[in-house]
Design an enzyme around this catalytic site. Structure first.
Site, mmCIF file in Angstrom:
data_model
loop_
_atom_site.group_PDB
_atom_site.id
_atom_site.type_symbol
_atom_site.label_atom_id
_atom_site.label_comp_id
_atom_site.label_asym_id
_atom_site.label_seq_id
_atom_site.Cartn_x
_atom_site.Cartn_y
_atom_site.Cartn_z
ATOM 1 N N ALA A 63 0.863 -1.179 0.000
ATOM 2 C CA ALA A 63 0.000 0.000 0.000
ATOM 3 C C ALA A 63 0.899 1.228 0.000
ATOM 4 C CB ALA A 63 -0.864 -0.018 1.256
ATOM 5 N N GLY A 102 0.447 -5.064 0.760
ATOM 6 C CA GLY A 102 -0.714 -5.024 -0.124
ATOM 7 C C GLY A 102 -0.413 -5.625 -1.491
ATOM 8 N N GLU A 105 -0.850 -9.218 -1.014
ATOM 9 C CA GLU A 105 -2.294 -9.434 -0.817
ATOM 10 C C GLU A 105 -3.037 -9.381 -2.150
ATOM 11 O OE1 GLU A 105 -2.421 -6.392 2.286
ATOM 12 O OE2 GLU A 105 -3.266 -7.906 3.617
ATOM 13 N N GLU A 125 4.176 -5.660 7.048
ATOM 14 C CA GLU A 125 3.412 -4.607 7.741
ATOM 15 C C GLU A 125 3.808 -4.465 9.209
ATOM 16 O OE1 GLU A 125 2.198 -6.719 5.567
ATOM 17 O OE2 GLU A 125 0.640 -5.805 4.322
#
Ligand code: 3HC
Length: 688
Positions: A63, A102, A105, A125
């Site tokens: 992200a 992310g 993911e 993370e």
């Protein structure tokens, strides 16, 4: 189509390419067109399969961290994953570089993952004080099993493509042009026909989980977390993946993510992420660098040997110089032994060990340093000795070679003046053990040439160090502030605290150990020698040294140590000594709180940091945080001393400093003008 997400076709396979340099972070500008691209390719009848790939040097690295803490613009990653999972055609992620956070993911929303052999996959993370918030904790266990997922998520350490393949995370590893392979893979799968099961529905590996073993592992990880919330949330969320239905586990993960992203710990860790990258930036970084092909290291003792290993590990051939053949052989034998330990631990292959050791050339003759482009001296910490070394170096080193001293305290301007080429001289202050510790203080002397400085900043990155450029002063940034932190340790003892009470206040705060444990570990004689050289005294520590209590190496220091053990045991004799010395000084013991211990040690440290900033010894407050987290074990969840000062409030720090300054008259308590400005503006200025 957008600048950030492009669709191309290879026959009946659609290739959706994300292009958001430098690391393809999933910023809003990517998410919106990505969502559109996936929906349109899902609904396009002529498309049989979809490949998601990335342009540039890496797959999506996560992200966009800069968006955290701000209102999230739609669509979120979760919505993109939900859309991906509605696609009945096979979806394939083509992973090169790093698929992190992310990014990984996103691949877990696809039916299949294929990778380049050099790719790395992980959920880091936790290093930002977070847990994966895009379903990573719920989907990863479905592919690799809960225990493996737990280890990956709580450590945050990525795994290589081959390991990921063996673990079931990656379906195929391809050498050569990855997108072409991914397209062929997708076409072949589509030809065979579905249905294709999304990861969310692949529950077979969950059944194999031994919940007791998972809980035991999670309890162990929680103990090691030392007050950090994120590792515990990660473990909880992986457990939910097994015990709760998919959607409930996903909602629970989300709730934990929302809580963590707003936490002080995550703010602190995100601050450190950017601080480390900022610290590597120096003005004029685009100037032409000097070439470093071979490094010379003078001194093969513990420090020199560690420094030499750090260079060899980074791929540099090293000439290691000692004064005698015996000392050289001893140094080389220690290096060889250290590499053997790494092989035994499994962190180095036998092949790599041979390659690294082959990088070393031993010598006892300064003339052998003539082909070195960077020479680092790591000899005894004594100005006369260092000047003699630099005098010789000035004569033998080739023109343009960078001459570095590994001094911890000495005046590098004075050292530079002992050569005819001060423009080539700078400090490289490594931390012990130098092959392990991340921090490198790069000390810019008054006459250091900008290209010499830029060259070593680049070199530091190559050898895996977190580099911070600092100026010349006694102790530079780290050790100068350490002295300020320690200035009240003895006073606290004399006023009634015990060594173990002070150390406990430190470990409760999040430090790996307290100052007295640290002193015993390093050897109390070192500080004693330093104090004597500077005409200083420390009544308790000096007396312990006079009694031959040097710490762990003599089995006795501030604590007692059982033979061969490293666990400190409080010693009643030391407590009697402290009380006697206090009585001699007429100090009546009183109860001292953990809060007072922390404030009296850390507020002077922050104050010294402010003075260092004022004097331009550090360029940014965040540089100081990087020094303290990477070199001295300042708790990462607090972001470094200067960041933590923001939580404490500069006004409160000044009020306490003023109070102690009036009581003791000590300079370390005199509030720095910059601290006062911080109280007014809420910022340290640049990099704050
Ligand atoms: N968001 C925003 N910026 C990022 C970023 C990210 N995820 N990752 C890297 N950057 C920026 C860096 O700040 C740097 O910017 P700068 O040039 O202006 O200083 C630039 O990209 C290049 O980064 P590096 O200098 O670190 O480049 P390297 O090549 O050395 O390393 C990397 C590349 C391994 C990808 C490294 O940047 C990295 O580890 N990035 C962070 C990965 C990460 O933590 N991902 C998880 C994010 S959280 C998340 O995904 C939540 C999700 O679960 C919802």
């Amino acid at each position: 189509m957008s600048d950030f997400v492009k669709i191309s076709r290879d026959g009946d396979v659609a290739i959706v390419t994300i292009d958001n340099p430098p690391v393809n972070a999933l910023s809003f500008q990517v998410r919106e067109p990505l969502m559109q691209a996936l929906t349109s390719m899902r609904d396009e009848p002529s498309v049989a399969a979809i490949v998601i790939a990335c342009a540039g040097r890496t797959f999506v690295a996560g992200a966009d961290i800069t968006e955290f803490g701000k209102p999230m613009q739609q669509p979120e990653l979760r919505a993109i994953l939900a859309t991906l999972e509605t696609i009945a055609k096979p979806t394939v992620a083509a992973i090169h570089g790093t698929a992190l956070g992310g990014g990984l993911e996103l691949t877990l929303g696809c039916h299949f993952r294929v990778a380049d052999p050099g790719a790395k996959l992980g959920l880091p993370e936790v290093k930002l004080g977070l847990l994966p918030g895009g379903g990573g904790t719920v989907r990863l266990p479905r592919l690799v099993g809960a225990l493996k997922a737990l280890k990956m998520i709580v450590s945050g350490t990525p795994i290589g493509a081959v390991e990921a393949h063996e673990a079931g995370l990656v379906d195929a590893v391809f050498e050569g042009d990855l997108t072409t392979h991914a397209v062929n893979f997708a076409r072949e799968i589509a030809r065979k026909g579905g249905p294709f099961t999304p990861v969310r529905d692949r529950d077979d590996r969950l059944g194999e989980t031994d919940l007791a073993a998972l809980d035991a592992e999670a309890a162990d990880l929680a103990r090691k977390a030392r007050g950090l919330e994120a590792p515990i949330a990660c473990a909880q969320s992986v457990r939910n993946a097994i015990t709760l239905p998919f959607d409930e586990a996903l909602a629970a993960e989300r709730a934990l993510f929302v809580k963590l992203v707003a936490s002080d710990q995550s703010r602190a860790q995100r601050h450190l992420f950017f601080a480390e990258r900022e610290a590597a930036k120096i003005p004029g970084k685009d100037i032409v660098k000097r070439r470093i092909a071979r490094v010379g290291v003078i001194g093969a003792g513990a420090m020199g040997g560690g420094i030499a290993m750090a260079f060899a590990n980074g791929g540099y051939p090293v000439t290691l110089l000692e004064t005698s053949h015996e000392a050289l052989q001893r140094g080389l034998a220690t290096i060889d032994k250290n590499y053997a330990v790494s092989v035994a631990r499994g962190s180095l292959t036998e092949d790599a060990r041979r390659q690294r050791f082959a990088q070393f050339k031993g010598s006892t003759d300064y003339a052998d340093l003539t082909d070195c482009d960077l020479i680092v001296e790591a000899v005894f910490e004594d100005m006369a000795v260092k000047k003699e070394v630099f005098g010789k170096l000035g004569a033998v080193a080739k023109p343009g070679a960078i001459l570095a001293t590994n001094t911890s305290y000495l005046d590098i301007n004075e050292i530079a003046a002992s050569t005819s080429r001060p423009q080539d001289v700078l400090g490289l202050h490594f931390f012990s053990p130098a092959n392990v510790m991340k921090l490198l203080e790069i000390v810019r002397a008054d006459k250091t040439a900008p290209d010499a400085l830029a060259t070593v900043v680049d070199m530091a990155r190559r050898i895996g160090k977190v580099a911070v450029v600092v100026g010349v002063c006694h102790g530079f940034v780290g050790n100068r502030m350490l002295a300020a932190r320690g200035s009240e340790s003895e006073a606290l003892l004399l006023e009634g605290a015990t060594p173990s009470q002070i150390d406990k206040a430190f470990t409760d705060f999040g430090w790996p150990m307290g100052p007295f444990q640290m002193g015993d570990l390093a050897g109390l004689d070192i500080g004693w020698r330093n104090r004597k050289a500077r005409g200083l005294t420390a009544v308790i520590a000096d007396t312990l040294c006079e009694q031959g209590r040097f710490g762990q190496k003599t089995g006795r220091g501030f604590y007692l140590y059982e033979a061969g053990a490293r666990t400190p045991v409080p010693d009643p004799e030391v407590e009697v000594l402290i009380r006697d010395k206090a009585a001699e000084k007429g100090i009546a013991p009183r109860a001292i709180s953990a809060e007072e211990i922390i404030e009296r040690t850390l507020y002077p440290l922050i104050n010294e940091g402010a003075k260092i900033l004022e004097q331009g010894i550090a360029a940014r407050a965040s540089d100081i945080d990087v020094v303290w987290v990477n070199g001295y074990g300042f708790p990462i969840g607090k972001g470094g001393p200067m960041f933590w000062a923001g939580f404490e409030g500069a006004a409160r720090i000044i009020e306490r400093l003023d109070h102690w300054h009036q009581r003791t008259g000590k300079d370390v308590f005199e509030p720095a003008p910059l601290l006062k400005r911080m109280a007014e503006t809420g910022s340290w200025g640049a990099g704050g």
